[in-house]
Design a protein around this motif. Sequence first.
Motif, PDB file in Angstrom:
ATOM      1  N   LYS A 116       0.948  -1.122  -0.010  1.00 56.85           N
ATOM      2  CA  LYS A 116      -0.040  -0.163  -0.044  1.00 56.85           C
ATOM      3  C   LYS A 116       0.978   1.050   0.096  1.00 56.85           C
ATOM      4  N   ILE A 117       0.911   2.016  -0.858  1.00 57.57           N
ATOM      5  CA  ILE A 117       1.770   3.206  -1.260  1.00 57.57           C
ATOM      6  C   ILE A 117       0.628   4.475  -1.057  1.00 57.57           C
ATOM      7  N   LEU A 118       1.399   5.609  -0.580  1.00 57.03           N
ATOM      8  CA  LEU A 118       0.604   6.934  -0.558  1.00 57.03           C
ATOM      9  C   LEU A 118       1.564   7.825  -1.180  1.00 57.03           C
ATOM     10  N   ASP A 119       1.199   8.720  -2.181  1.00 52.74           N
ATOM     11  CA  ASP A 119       2.145   9.571  -2.666  1.00 52.74           C
ATOM     12  C   ASP A 119       1.392  10.976  -2.476  1.00 52.74           C
ATOM     13  N   ILE A 120       2.047  11.764  -1.690  1.00 53.57           N
ATOM     14  CA  ILE A 120       1.568  13.257  -1.146  1.00 53.57           C
ATOM     15  C   ILE A 120       2.116  14.172  -2.054  1.00 53.57           C
ATOM     16  N   GLY A 121       1.351  15.063  -2.692  1.00 52.91           N
ATOM     17  CA  GLY A 121       1.538  16.198  -3.690  1.00 52.91           C
ATOM     18  C   GLY A 121       1.862  15.514  -5.068  1.00 52.91           C
ATOM     19  N   THR A 122       0.878  14.987  -5.356  1.00 56.59           N
ATOM     20  CA  THR A 122       1.177  13.800  -6.748  1.00 56.59           C
ATOM     21  C   THR A 122       1.250  14.712  -8.050  1.00 56.59           C
ATOM     22  N   GLY A 123       0.914  16.093  -8.161  1.00 53.11           N
ATOM     23  CA  GLY A 123       0.942  16.843  -9.298  1.00 53.11           C
ATOM     24  C   GLY A 123       0.384  16.018 -10.416  1.00 53.11           C
ATOM     25  N   SER A 124       1.425  15.704 -11.447  1.00 53.14           N
ATOM     26  CA  SER A 124       0.996  15.077 -12.611  1.00 53.14           C
ATOM     27  C   SER A 124       0.660  13.921 -12.470  1.00 53.14           C
ATOM     28  N   GLY A 125       0.999  13.217 -11.268  1.00 57.49           N
ATOM     29  CA  GLY A 125       0.686  11.600 -10.798  1.00 57.49           C
ATOM     30  C   GLY A 125       2.054  10.867 -11.429  1.00 57.49           C
ATOM     31  N   CYS A 126       3.110  11.499 -11.672  1.00 55.01           N
ATOM     32  CA  CYS A 126       4.351  10.723 -12.317  1.00 55.01           C
ATOM     33  C   CYS A 126       4.972   9.647 -11.210  1.00 55.01           C
ATOM     34  N   THR A 140      -2.375   4.998  -3.608  1.00 63.11           N
ATOM     35  CA  THR A 140      -3.112   6.280  -3.495  1.00 63.11           C
ATOM     36  C   THR A 140      -2.355   7.619  -3.546  1.00 63.11           C
ATOM     37  N   ALA A 141      -2.948   8.850  -3.958  1.00 60.75           N
ATOM     38  CA  ALA A 141      -2.389  10.068  -4.292  1.00 60.75           C
ATOM     39  C   ALA A 141      -3.106  11.053  -4.047  1.00 60.75           C
ATOM     40  N   PHE A 142      -2.291  12.174  -2.919  1.00 57.97           N
ATOM     41  CA  PHE A 142      -3.206  13.089  -2.672  1.00 57.97           C
ATOM     42  C   PHE A 142      -2.541  14.594  -3.391  1.00 57.97           C
ATOM     43  N   ASP A 143      -3.445  15.447  -3.607  1.00 54.05           N
ATOM     44  CA  ASP A 143      -2.966  16.880  -3.992  1.00 54.05           C
ATOM     45  C   ASP A 143      -3.981  17.891  -3.577  1.00 54.05           C
ATOM     46  N   ILE A 144      -3.540  18.935  -3.567  1.00 55.43           N
ATOM     47  CA  ILE A 144      -4.369  20.171  -2.901  1.00 55.43           C
ATOM     48  C   ILE A 144      -5.146  20.921  -4.109  1.00 55.43           C
ATOM     49  N   SER A 145      -4.489  20.687  -5.338  1.00 55.84           N
ATOM     50  CA  SER A 145      -4.958  21.077  -6.405  1.00 55.84           C
ATOM     51  C   SER A 145      -6.035  20.157  -7.314  1.00 55.84           C
ATOM     52  N   GLU A 146      -7.384  20.565  -7.702  1.00 60.77           N
ATOM     53  CA  GLU A 146      -8.137  19.828  -8.471  1.00 60.77           C
ATOM     54  C   GLU A 146      -7.621  19.899  -9.918  1.00 60.77           C
ATOM     55  N   ALA A 147      -6.926  21.154 -10.489  1.00 58.38           N
ATOM     56  CA  ALA A 147      -6.839  21.059 -11.662  1.00 58.38           C
ATOM     57  C   ALA A 147      -5.567  20.161 -11.815  1.00 58.38           C
ATOM     58  N   ALA A 148      -4.567  19.891 -11.008  1.00 56.93           N
ATOM     59  CA  ALA A 148      -3.487  18.847 -10.926  1.00 56.93           C
ATOM     60  C   ALA A 148      -3.994  17.668 -10.979  1.00 56.93           C
ATOM     61  N   LEU A 158      -4.001   6.999 -19.282  1.00 56.72           N
ATOM     62  CA  LEU A 158      -3.191   6.886 -20.396  1.00 56.72           C
ATOM     63  C   LEU A 158      -2.192   5.797 -20.142  1.00 56.72           C
ATOM     64  N   ASN A 159      -1.912   5.747 -19.005  1.00 53.94           N
ATOM     65  CA  ASN A 159      -0.848   4.600 -18.779  1.00 53.94           C
ATOM     66  C   ASN A 159      -1.411   3.131 -18.244  1.00 53.94           C
ATOM     67  N   LYS A 160      -2.860   3.152 -18.122  1.00 55.54           N
ATOM     68  CA  LYS A 160      -3.525   2.095 -17.875  1.00 55.54           C
ATOM     69  C   LYS A 160      -3.069   1.405 -16.462  1.00 55.54           C
ATOM     70  N   VAL A 161      -3.292   2.174 -15.672  1.00 55.50           N
ATOM     71  CA  VAL A 161      -3.096   1.906 -13.901  1.00 55.50           C
ATOM     72  C   VAL A 161      -4.046   2.537 -13.274  1.00 55.50           C
ATOM     73  N   ASP A 162      -4.176   2.012 -12.294  1.00 54.73           N
ATOM     74  CA  ASP A 162      -5.577   2.348 -11.168  1.00 54.73           C
ATOM     75  C   ASP A 162      -4.837   2.958  -9.833  1.00 54.73           C
ATOM     76  N   VAL A 163      -5.060   4.259  -9.987  1.00 59.32           N
ATOM     77  CA  VAL A 163      -4.604   5.040  -8.682  1.00 59.32           C
ATOM     78  C   VAL A 163      -5.724   5.785  -8.075  1.00 59.32           C
ATOM     79  N   ASP A 164      -5.731   5.911  -6.876  1.00 58.41           N
ATOM     80  CA  ASP A 164      -6.958   6.441  -6.127  1.00 58.41           C
ATOM     81  C   ASP A 164      -6.404   7.952  -5.856  1.00 58.41           C
ATOM     82  N   PHE A 165      -6.933   8.811  -6.755  1.00 57.55           N
ATOM     83  CA  PHE A 165      -6.441  10.254  -6.443  1.00 57.55           C
ATOM     84  C   PHE A 165      -7.671  10.959  -5.566  1.00 57.55           C
ATOM     85  N   ARG A 166      -6.844  11.823  -4.540  1.00 57.48           N
ATOM     86  CA  ARG A 166      -7.922  12.307  -3.644  1.00 57.48           C
ATOM     87  C   ARG A 166      -7.544  13.932  -3.370  1.00 57.48           C
TER      88      ARG A 166
END
Length: 279
Positions: A116-126, A140-148, A158-166
């Motif tokens: 289980k991995i959490l990415d904080i401040g994901t931006g482009s999701g890279c 799972t990935a967090f970001d403060i920006s809805e546009a990001a 595009l890269n065919k993966v499942d990430v839970d963005f919040r």
Amino acid sequence: MRLSQLKLQFIDHLKDGYPSKEIESFFNILAEKYLGMTRLEVALAPELALNEEQLSAFESALKRLKQHEPVQYITGETEFFGLHFLVDKNVLIPRPETEELVDWIIQDNKELQNLKILDIGTGSGCIAISLAKNLKAEVTAFDISEAALKTARKNAKLNKVDVDFRKLDILKLEKLQERYDIIVSNPPYVREQEKEQMQKNVLDHEPKTALFVDDDDALIFYKKIAELAQVSLRQNGALYFEINQYLHEETRDLVENLGFEAELKKDIFGNYRMLKAVR
């Protein structure tokens, strides 16, 4: 206009603002985007005649390059860790040192399953997407920006993966709702005093909220994330950070004072740009 003429025009218009090798790189990136031609194909077809639509695209790109807009924003895309990513003004352009951080995480954890991995401040999701692509993990990935996050979701598809963005403001979070094997973050860490060292294309065009922190509280995100990780990392879990090279000792001391064992790692340029901390 022929391709060779266009290239000469490009060089002439940009020579006062960029090194020659960078101009060459710009031209090849745009040729691939607008003409579907590789660098070799460009070299072998100097007499190729361009139509009005193609010329208009190059002219528009040239104007934006003169304003020091990053070529990745002009094309709307970039490569990161062998994957294709969409980028726009709402997200930072992924950097090579961040690829090194991703590689460190993968090498440490490639034999493990059900992570289980959490990415904080994901931006482009890279980071999140590259880890989801290369590890057996729920990400799972967090970001403060809805546009990001909108861009990050497109990149996951595009890269065919499942990430839970919040959408979350990590600084306002009292605790994490789940426990993780890995928490990773490339948070804002550039101090205002370091602005003069930065290139114009970054200062004028990339999102400031993803880059800068106050000089008097430069480690605010590291402190908050490490505090959350104290109770939200599973046993044998690890915290990975991209860090400010000028504050590597301070960042190490901060996480060690919170009960972690810290390891610093240099990037390919010999700068301490990464930190791993274990409970």
